[in-house]
Design a protein around this motif. Sequence first.
Motif, PDB file in Angstrom:
ATOM      1  N   GLN A 189       0.738  -1.115  -0.004  1.00 37.95           N
ATOM      2  CA  GLN A 189       0.043   0.057   0.046  1.00 37.95           C
ATOM      3  C   GLN A 189       0.900   1.097  -0.106  1.00 37.95           C
ATOM      4  N   VAL A 190       2.132   1.223   0.119  1.00 33.88           N
ATOM      5  CA  VAL A 190       2.941   2.299   0.143  1.00 33.88           C
ATOM      6  C   VAL A 190       3.652   2.669  -1.187  1.00 33.88           C
ATOM      7  N   LYS A 191       3.576   3.954  -1.449  1.00 32.06           N
ATOM      8  CA  LYS A 191       4.360   4.348  -2.764  1.00 32.06           C
ATOM      9  C   LYS A 191       5.780   4.329  -2.485  1.00 32.06           C
ATOM     10  N   ALA A 192       6.346   3.633  -3.245  1.00 24.87           N
ATOM     11  CA  ALA A 192       7.972   3.173  -3.116  1.00 24.87           C
ATOM     12  C   ALA A 192       8.569   2.924  -4.600  1.00 24.87           C
ATOM     13  N   ARG A 193       9.801   3.090  -4.788  1.00 20.08           N
ATOM     14  CA  ARG A 193      10.590   2.692  -6.185  1.00 20.08           C
ATOM     15  C   ARG A 193      10.927   1.177  -6.095  1.00 20.08           C
ATOM     16  N   ARG A 194       9.901   0.661  -7.010  1.00 16.32           N
ATOM     17  CA  ARG A 194       9.969  -0.706  -7.248  1.00 16.32           C
ATOM     18  C   ARG A 194      10.765  -1.150  -8.305  1.00 16.32           C
ATOM     19  N   ASP A 195      11.313  -0.202  -9.095  1.00 10.87           N
ATOM     20  CA  ASP A 195      11.998  -0.577 -10.374  1.00 10.87           C
ATOM     21  C   ASP A 195      12.862   0.448 -10.437  1.00 10.87           C
ATOM     22  N   PHE A 196      13.936  -0.283 -11.118  1.00  7.36           N
ATOM     23  CA  PHE A 196      15.183   0.798 -11.734  1.00  7.36           C
ATOM     24  C   PHE A 196      15.695  -0.201 -12.842  1.00  7.36           C
ATOM     25  N   ASP A 197      16.404   0.729 -13.857  1.00  4.99           N
ATOM     26  CA  ASP A 197      17.069   0.176 -14.924  1.00  4.99           C
ATOM     27  C   ASP A 197      18.274  -0.465 -14.801  1.00  4.99           C
ATOM     28  N   ARG A 218      11.584  -3.311   2.019  1.00  2.00           N
ATOM     29  CA  ARG A 218      12.025  -2.641   0.777  1.00  2.00           C
ATOM     30  C   ARG A 218      11.353  -1.314   0.564  1.00  2.00           C
ATOM     31  N   ASP A 219      10.020  -1.335   0.881  1.00  7.53           N
ATOM     32  CA  ASP A 219       9.156  -0.209   0.490  1.00  7.53           C
ATOM     33  C   ASP A 219       9.146   0.895   1.614  1.00  7.53           C
ATOM     34  N   ASN A 220      10.192   0.734   2.574  1.00  4.85           N
ATOM     35  CA  ASN A 220      10.360   1.806   3.682  1.00  4.85           C
ATOM     36  C   ASN A 220      11.896   1.968   3.886  1.00  4.85           C
ATOM     37  N   SER A 221      12.502   2.193   3.026  1.00  2.00           N
ATOM     38  CA  SER A 221      14.045   2.283   3.245  1.00  2.00           C
ATOM     39  C   SER A 221      14.609   3.250   2.429  1.00  2.00           C
ATOM     40  N   GLU A 222      15.531   4.297   3.014  1.00  2.00           N
ATOM     41  CA  GLU A 222      16.377   5.319   2.049  1.00  2.00           C
ATOM     42  C   GLU A 222      17.676   4.403   1.825  1.00  2.00           C
ATOM     43  N   ASP A 223      17.755   4.059   0.777  1.00  2.00           N
ATOM     44  CA  ASP A 223      18.913   3.261   0.331  1.00  2.00           C
ATOM     45  C   ASP A 223      19.671   3.629  -0.949  1.00  2.00           C
ATOM     46  N   SER A 224      20.312   2.634  -1.603  1.00  2.00           N
ATOM     47  CA  SER A 224      20.905   3.121  -2.789  1.00  2.00           C
ATOM     48  C   SER A 224      19.836   3.655  -4.002  1.00  2.00           C
ATOM     49  N   ARG A 225      18.807   3.213  -3.899  1.00  2.00           N
ATOM     50  CA  ARG A 225      17.646   3.586  -4.932  1.00  2.00           C
ATOM     51  C   ARG A 225      17.609   5.274  -4.722  1.00  2.00           C
TER      52      ARG A 225
END
Length: 225
Positions: A152-160, A176-183
């Motif tokens: 339900q959380v908006k997150a960065r689920r894709d990257f090239d 994964r959907d609640n982490s400020e990481d390398s993305r």
Amino acid sequence: MKNWVRANKGFLLFLMLFGIFRTAVADWNPIPSASMHPNLLEGDVVFVNRLAYNVKVPLTDIVISPTGEPQRGDIVTFSSPVNGTRLIKRVIALPGDRVEMRNEQLIINGQPAGYSTIGQTTESIKGIGDIAAVRVDESLGQRSHAIQFLPQVKARRDFDAIVVPPGQYMMLGDNRDNSEDSRYIGLVPRALLIGRAERVLASADITGNWMPRTERFGMSLYPKQ
């Protein structure tokens, strides 16, 4: 003042040596956030081996000599390349790896990571409340670990796809959907690695009743595969 220093020189020497020990040999790291759920909880205090990867000049990021190579799946403390904040995440991709993410699934060197569902739970998000969380086992080669998704959380689920440059590492949080990481903060240079988190030293429920979680005392962060 001179008399006080003279009278307490043994204690001051102890403090100096203790500071050097903490900044060069071994350290402990409190966990303040939910970014590593379900493996690390707010209120855990983890033991960090500062000699796992580098010998550094105390109180600096100046590397004297490398001592070991980070491995995919290691849980690592490091300084954020953006603002220097100390973070703790998991090593996902190594120098030379080609890595991408498609709808939460990691693909490393052309090999999709394996996923198997563990179960469902709820996660409390400040300002949102309790939401559904899905826990799965993620396999990266010979190693596996639990991670968590928050649909339900908006997150960065894709990257090239990117190829990790020499001397840099991709770090992701297990939540994964609640982490400020390398993305969000980019890849992490080796010089900013602080150490390898080994086990939970102590734990208390700081988001609830503050009671000790004695079942977590001494818990290894790397269950036998």
